[in-house]
Write an enzyme that holds these catalytic residues in place. Structure first.
Site, short mmCIF file in Angstrom:
data_model
loop_
_atom_site.label_atom_id
_atom_site.label_comp_id
_atom_site.label_asym_id
_atom_site.label_seq_id
_atom_site.Cartn_x
_atom_site.Cartn_y
_atom_site.Cartn_z
N MET A 122 -30.03 22.60 29.41
CA MET A 122 -29.49 23.93 29.59
C MET A 122 -29.31 24.63 28.24
O MET A 122 -29.00 23.99 27.24
CB MET A 122 -28.13 23.87 30.30
CG MET A 122 -28.22 23.44 31.75
SD MET A 122 -29.17 24.62 32.73
CE MET A 122 -28.54 24.24 34.36
N CYS A 123 -29.47 25.94 28.22
CA CYS A 123 -29.33 26.72 27.00
C CYS A 123 -27.86 27.04 26.74
O CYS A 123 -26.99 26.80 27.58
CB CYS A 123 -30.12 28.02 27.14
SG CYS A 123 -31.85 27.79 27.61
N ARG A 124 -27.60 27.58 25.57
CA ARG A 124 -26.28 28.10 25.21
C ARG A 124 -26.47 29.51 24.67
O ARG A 124 -27.46 29.81 23.99
CB ARG A 124 -25.61 27.25 24.13
CG ARG A 124 -25.44 25.77 24.44
CD ARG A 124 -24.26 25.49 25.39
NE ARG A 124 -24.67 25.64 26.79
CZ ARG A 124 -23.84 25.50 27.82
NH1 ARG A 124 -22.57 25.23 27.61
NH2 ARG A 124 -24.29 25.64 29.05
#
Length: 281
Positions: free
Chosen positions: A1-3
């Site tokens: 998952m990205c931030r």
């Protein structure tokens, strides 16, 4: 998952989100604490608004922690509204065109999440775009395509309504194609005036979203995970939209629209789709 992290308010240096805090976005690129994977090293990007209607943007495929130019730019640029993103790829290669934020005209957009079975849904999704938006697609990610769909469905007229229609269309499309219905979507987007964010998932497992005041005179920051241990950070519930504007922050309920696909979709070239072969009620 990205931030990711986004800000609207009195002008701040980008470093106040990107590099200076104890748990800055650069820190999260190699040590995220509220994601399935701690490392987000598949590129990064920043988009900021200045004196022109359209945002400036800088993206690269290097991990954010290893790009000295990012720290230098973040230290020098001040903006009243900016978006920053570090990527952990769930689909699409590690290339600059796949790095967030995505920009079209005055709009910019970044996303954390995924569309289940995207490779089977991609072509009929692309076929909903008119010629100009179809030609604007340069990368291969589900995120960019969702952004273009929302533009197609009326981002300029009603940003949150258009995003609800885009997500609803994807869910109904998956149902009609007898594919798993899975949309996990936490995103931020802006037209240069207001900052919007949405936290939504078809399975009630949306990626995280937090908000806190920042700076003076009503500034607000929206992030995937808090930048420090300050108690000011509030988690935004799943099924919510956030609008940060001149009057402060507004949190409201959000759900995908009940968009009906009139008939079983057949994959056609974008020009034919624009001419009316694929229609929404």
């Amino acid at each position: 998952m990205c931030r990711w992290a986004a800000y609207r308010g009195e002008p701040l240096y980008l470093e106040e989100l990107v590099s200076s805090p104890a748990h800055s976005l650069i820190e999260q690129s190699h040590c995220a604490t509220r994601a399935k994977t701690a490392t987000n090293g598949d590129g990064f990007g920043i988009a900021w608004y200045g004196d022109r209607p359209e945002p400036g943007r800088y993206r690269d495929i290097l991990p954010a922690w290893s790009d000295c130019n990012l720290k230098s730019i973040a230290r020098q640029i001040r903006s009243r509204l900016f978006l920053a993103h570090v990527r952990a790829a769930t689909g699409g290669g590690t290339r600059r065109d796949n790095c967030h934020p995505f920009v079209h005209g005055r709009w910019c957009f970044m996303h954390n999440g995924q569309i289940g079975d995207f490779e089977h849904l991609r072509r009929p999704m692309e076929s909903m775009l008119d010629n100009d938006l179809y030609a604007a697609r340069t990368g291969t990610t589900d995120s960019e395509l969702l952004f273009l769909l929302a533009l197609q469905f009326g981002f300029d007229r009603d940003p949150l309504g258009a995003m609800a229609e885009a997500l609803g269309f994807v869910e109904r499309l998956a149902e009609q194609m007898e594919r798993p219905v899975l949309v996990r979507f936490t995103a931020a987007f802006s037209n240069g005036h207001d900052l919007y964010a949405v936290r939504y998932a078809s399975d009630q497992k949306a990626p995280t979203l937090y908000a806190a005041p920042m700076g003076e005179n009503g500034g607000y920051c929206l992030v995937s995970e808090p930048l420090n241990d300050d108690n000011a950070w509030a988690e935004i519930p799943d099924g919510s939209a956030v609008v940060v504007g001149e009057n402060g922050v507004d949190v409201r309920l959000f759900r995908a629209a009940e968009v009906a696909v009139r008939e079983r979709l057949t994959v056609v070239p974008a020009p034919l789709a624009a001419a009316g072969n694929l229609q929404l009620n």
